[in-house]
Scaffold this motif. Sequence first.
Motif, PDB file in Angstrom:
ATOM      1  N   ALA A  47       0.826  -1.203   0.000  1.00 60.69           N
ATOM      2  CA  ALA A  47       0.000   0.000   0.000  1.00 60.69           C
ATOM      3  C   ALA A  47       0.857   1.248   0.000  1.00 60.69           C
ATOM      4  CB  ALA A  47      -0.916  -0.004   1.221  1.00 60.69           C
ATOM      5  N   SER A  48       2.031   1.185   0.645  1.00 54.64           N
ATOM      6  CA  SER A  48       2.868   2.371   0.733  1.00 54.64           C
ATOM      7  C   SER A  48       3.739   2.563  -0.505  1.00 54.64           C
ATOM      8  CB  SER A  48       3.770   2.282   1.967  1.00 54.64           C
ATOM      9  OG  SER A  48       4.613   1.148   1.872  1.00 54.64           O
ATOM     10  N   ALA A  49       3.834   1.537  -1.392  1.00 56.77           N
ATOM     11  CA  ALA A  49       4.654   1.662  -2.590  1.00 56.77           C
ATOM     12  C   ALA A  49       3.974   2.595  -3.577  1.00 56.77           C
ATOM     13  CB  ALA A  49       4.856   0.286  -3.241  1.00 56.77           C
ATOM     14  N   PRO A  50       4.724   3.363  -4.342  1.00 57.81           N
ATOM     15  CA  PRO A  50       4.113   4.288  -5.300  1.00 57.81           C
ATOM     16  C   PRO A  50       3.370   3.530  -6.392  1.00 57.81           C
ATOM     17  CG  PRO A  50       6.503   4.155  -5.615  1.00 57.81           C
ATOM     18  CD  PRO A  50       6.187   3.431  -4.351  1.00 57.81           C
ATOM     19  N   ALA A  51       2.218   4.067  -6.793  1.00 51.38           N
ATOM     20  CA  ALA A  51       1.426   3.442  -7.856  1.00 51.38           C
ATOM     21  C   ALA A  51       2.124   3.650  -9.197  1.00 51.38           C
ATOM     22  CB  ALA A  51       0.033   4.081  -7.907  1.00 51.38           C
ATOM     23  N   PRO A  52       1.928   2.730 -10.171  1.00 54.77           N
ATOM     24  CA  PRO A  52       2.535   2.907 -11.487  1.00 54.77           C
ATOM     25  C   PRO A  52       2.086   4.226 -12.099  1.00 54.77           C
ATOM     26  CG  PRO A  52       1.606   0.705 -11.253  1.00 54.77           C
ATOM     27  CD  PRO A  52       1.157   1.492 -10.071  1.00 54.77           C
ATOM     28  N   ALA A  53       3.003   4.891 -12.801  1.00 52.88           N
ATOM     29  CA  ALA A  53       2.656   6.173 -13.423  1.00 52.88           C
ATOM     30  C   ALA A  53       1.604   5.967 -14.498  1.00 52.88           C
ATOM     31  CB  ALA A  53       3.911   6.796 -14.018  1.00 52.88           C
ATOM     32  N   ARG A  54       0.647   6.848 -14.543  1.00 56.32           N
ATOM     33  CA  ARG A  54      -0.409   6.798 -15.559  1.00 56.32           C
ATOM     34  C   ARG A  54      -0.416   8.125 -16.301  1.00 56.32           C
ATOM     35  NH1 ARG A  54      -6.039   5.039 -13.234  1.00 56.32           N
ATOM     36  NH2 ARG A  54      -6.442   5.057 -15.460  1.00 56.32           N
ATOM     37  N   ALA A  55      -0.657   8.052 -17.607  1.00 58.13           N
ATOM     38  CA  ALA A  55      -0.686   9.273 -18.397  1.00 58.13           C
ATOM     39  C   ALA A  55      -1.957  10.044 -18.101  1.00 58.13           C
ATOM     40  CB  ALA A  55      -0.628   8.921 -19.884  1.00 58.13           C
ATOM     41  N   ALA A  56      -1.800  11.272 -17.702  1.00 52.76           N
ATOM     42  CA  ALA A  56      -2.968  12.116 -17.472  1.00 52.76           C
ATOM     43  C   ALA A  56      -3.574  12.517 -18.810  1.00 52.76           C
ATOM     44  CB  ALA A  56      -2.534  13.365 -16.701  1.00 52.76           C
ATOM     45  N   ASP A  57      -4.860  12.867 -18.794  1.00 51.77           N
ATOM     46  CA  ASP A  57      -5.507  13.334 -20.010  1.00 51.77           C
ATOM     47  C   ASP A  57      -4.744  14.529 -20.546  1.00 51.77           C
ATOM     48  OD1 ASP A  57      -7.378  11.395 -19.772  1.00 51.77           O
ATOM     49  OD2 ASP A  57      -8.929  12.670 -18.891  1.00 51.77           O
ATOM     50  N   GLY A  58      -4.490  14.517 -21.841  1.00 55.18           N
ATOM     51  CA  GLY A  58      -3.781  15.624 -22.450  1.00 55.18           C
ATOM     52  C   GLY A  58      -2.277  15.467 -22.474  1.00 55.18           C
ATOM     53  N   THR A  59      -1.739  14.422 -21.827  1.00 58.11           N
ATOM     54  CA  THR A  59      -0.300  14.199 -21.863  1.00 58.11           C
ATOM     55  C   THR A  59       0.131  13.842 -23.276  1.00 58.11           C
ATOM     56  OG1 THR A  59      -0.220  13.437 -19.574  1.00 58.11           O
ATOM     57  CG2 THR A  59       1.599  12.777 -21.015  1.00 58.11           C
ATOM     58  N   CYS A  60       1.117  14.553 -23.786  1.00 56.26           N
ATOM     59  CA  CYS A  60       1.635  14.251 -25.119  1.00 56.26           C
ATOM     60  C   CYS A  60       2.999  13.598 -24.963  1.00 56.26           C
ATOM     61  CB  CYS A  60       1.739  15.520 -25.960  1.00 56.26           C
ATOM     62  SG  CYS A  60       1.997  15.166 -27.722  1.00 56.26           S
ATOM     63  N   ALA A  61       3.035  12.284 -25.214  1.00 58.23           N
ATOM     64  CA  ALA A  61       4.264  11.512 -25.042  1.00 58.23           C
ATOM     65  C   ALA A  61       4.028  10.128 -25.622  1.00 58.23           C
ATOM     66  CB  ALA A  61       4.630  11.407 -23.557  1.00 58.23           C
ATOM     67  N   VAL A  62       5.080   9.336 -25.693  1.00 59.92           N
ATOM     68  CA  VAL A  62       4.945   7.928 -26.062  1.00 59.92           C
ATOM     69  C   VAL A  62       4.247   7.228 -24.904  1.00 59.92           C
ATOM     70  CG1 VAL A  62       6.188   5.796 -26.547  1.00 59.92           C
ATOM     71  CG2 VAL A  62       6.960   7.959 -27.549  1.00 59.92           C
ATOM     72  N   LEU A  63       3.055   6.659 -25.154  1.00 66.09           N
ATOM     73  CA  LEU A  63       2.239   6.115 -24.072  1.00 66.09           C
ATOM     74  C   LEU A  63       2.144   4.588 -24.078  1.00 66.09           C
ATOM     75  CD1 LEU A  63      -0.723   8.683 -24.141  1.00 66.09           C
ATOM     76  CD2 LEU A  63       1.364   8.730 -22.743  1.00 66.09           C
ATOM     77  N   ALA A  64       2.975   3.941 -24.882  1.00 61.97           N
ATOM     78  CA  ALA A  64       2.991   2.474 -24.922  1.00 61.97           C
ATOM     79  C   ALA A  64       4.357   2.018 -25.400  1.00 61.97           C
ATOM     80  CB  ALA A  64       1.884   1.960 -25.849  1.00 61.97           C
ATOM     81  N   PRO A  65       4.756   0.817 -25.056  1.00 61.11           N
ATOM     82  CA  PRO A  65       6.066   0.308 -25.491  1.00 61.11           C
ATOM     83  C   PRO A  65       6.006  -0.247 -26.906  1.00 61.11           C
ATOM     84  CG  PRO A  65       4.961  -1.322 -24.128  1.00 61.11           C
ATOM     85  CD  PRO A  65       4.058  -0.115 -24.137  1.00 61.11           C
ATOM     86  N   GLY A  66       7.179  -0.527 -27.462  1.00 62.68           N
ATOM     87  CA  GLY A  66       7.264  -1.266 -28.715  1.00 62.68           C
ATOM     88  C   GLY A  66       7.613  -0.453 -29.940  1.00 62.68           C
ATOM     89  N   ALA A  67       7.555   0.865 -29.864  1.00 67.82           N
ATOM     90  CA  ALA A  67       7.827   1.685 -31.039  1.00 67.82           C
ATOM     91  C   ALA A  67       9.320   1.717 -31.347  1.00 67.82           C
ATOM     92  CB  ALA A  67       7.307   3.105 -30.826  1.00 67.82           C
ATOM     93  N   SER A  68       9.660   1.965 -32.601  1.00 68.82           N
ATOM     94  CA  SER A  68      11.056   2.130 -32.988  1.00 68.82           C
ATOM     95  C   SER A  68      11.588   3.443 -32.434  1.00 68.82           C
ATOM     96  CB  SER A  68      11.191   2.128 -34.511  1.00 68.82           C
ATOM     97  OG  SER A  68      10.616   3.310 -35.056  1.00 68.82           O
ATOM     98  N   ALA A  69      12.904   3.562 -32.399  1.00 71.60           N
ATOM     99  CA  ALA A  69      13.516   4.803 -31.913  1.00 71.60           C
ATOM    100  C   ALA A  69      13.111   5.981 -32.790  1.00 71.60           C
ATOM    101  CB  ALA A  69      15.037   4.650 -31.885  1.00 71.60           C
ATOM    102  N   ALA A  70      13.024   5.764 -34.108  1.00 73.19           N
ATOM    103  CA  ALA A  70      12.633   6.847 -35.013  1.00 73.19           C
ATOM    104  C   ALA A  70      11.194   7.273 -34.763  1.00 73.19           C
ATOM    105  CB  ALA A  70      12.814   6.412 -36.465  1.00 73.19           C
ATOM    106  N   ALA A  71      10.304   6.300 -34.540  1.00 77.75           N
ATOM    107  CA  ALA A  71       8.906   6.624 -34.261  1.00 77.75           C
ATOM    108  C   ALA A  71       8.785   7.400 -32.959  1.00 77.75           C
ATOM    109  CB  ALA A  71       8.076   5.345 -34.202  1.00 77.75           C
ATOM    110  N   GLU A  72       9.555   7.019 -31.954  1.00 77.41           N
ATOM    111  CA  GLU A  72       9.525   7.751 -30.687  1.00 77.41           C
ATOM    112  C   GLU A  72      10.036   9.179 -30.865  1.00 77.41           C
ATOM    113  OE1 GLU A  72      11.479   5.564 -27.623  1.00 77.41           O
ATOM    114  OE2 GLU A  72       9.801   4.155 -27.387  1.00 77.41           O
ATOM    115  N   ARG A  73      11.041   9.358 -31.715  1.00 77.09           N
ATOM    116  CA  ARG A  73      11.539  10.713 -31.983  1.00 77.09           C
ATOM    117  C   ARG A  73      10.489  11.541 -32.714  1.00 77.09           C
ATOM    118  NH1 ARG A  73      16.377   7.838 -33.240  1.00 77.09           N
ATOM    119  NH2 ARG A  73      15.991   8.071 -35.484  1.00 77.09           N
ATOM    120  N   ALA A  74       9.731  10.903 -33.610  1.00 75.59           N
ATOM    121  CA  ALA A  74       8.667  11.619 -34.321  1.00 75.59           C
ATOM    122  C   ALA A  74       7.589  12.078 -33.345  1.00 75.59           C
ATOM    123  CB  ALA A  74       8.065  10.730 -35.404  1.00 75.59           C
ATOM    124  N   VAL A  75       7.213  11.209 -32.416  1.00 75.90           N
ATOM    125  CA  VAL A  75       6.238  11.590 -31.390  1.00 75.90           C
ATOM    126  C   VAL A  75       6.776  12.759 -30.573  1.00 75.90           C
ATOM    127  CG1 VAL A  75       5.121  10.846 -29.248  1.00 75.90           C
ATOM    128  CG2 VAL A  75       5.124   9.337 -31.243  1.00 75.90           C
TER     129      VAL A  75
END
Length: 287
Positions: free
Chosen positions: A27-55
Amino acid sequence: MIRRTSLISTLLGLLALLLWTPGAAHASAPAPARAADGTCAVLAPGASAAAERAVAAACAQVAAGVWYSWGGGHGAQPGATYGQVDPTDPASEHDPERRGFDCSGLVRYAYAQATGSDLLDGDASSQYYTHRAAERFTAGQGLAPLLPGDLLAWGTSDDLHHIAIYLGAGKMVEARKSGTKLMVSDVRLDGDYFGALRVNTGPVTGHVFQTWGTGVWTKAAPSVGATRVYAFPDSTTIRVQCQKHAESVTSDGYTNDAWSYLPDYRAWMTNIYIQGPAWLDGVATCT
């Protein structure tokens, strides 16, 4: 003789042990980070490095508060430009005063920043039908197979009017419409969502040719009377999978019965409008 400080420490330790439960540590451990509404970032794993740079490049423009501007981003080099008035949209009256991007201008800029090369110059249709597609996904496949950096398109096969960049977790970054700034949105799978593609930023494989002519239609079958799929506005780089002899066509002073299958369009094109010999060298016969 036990010292008072040691006795107090021992009693506190026993009290903590009595109050501890198996779930308390979790219970005292921090919860996993979740993307808030409106967050602009890579929000899932698996993309190529180039795709992540485009995002990242697109999201930097969101963070900077850049405007949507109709026609913006289509200058000689990738980057924000002043827009134009869209005659079909009264909200675009201020776009000539706003330095920004339209939907395809943002996609062009993001992948140019990611790769150092202007890979996706053109409108939404030319970007979706790019010969640099590594993989394509139909509307019926939904979001399950998609990765951050994939391009989402809306419209019909012959008129794709909007394109955006997938972030993951059902979100996308887009230049949506006049009067708004670049934004993060929920992916809209209803209406005229057409499908998606994954951009190949590496070497292009297959038989690559150049078309000539303007307004040349691709067809659903190797026949003049077949359903139209998409018209090339001008000379376009295409990838040819195979060719076959089918209906004879006479146009612009040439006659030819050879047709080529273009996998990126899922369509056929008469060889008359493909630069090269009437029967393309090195291209297999369709079976």
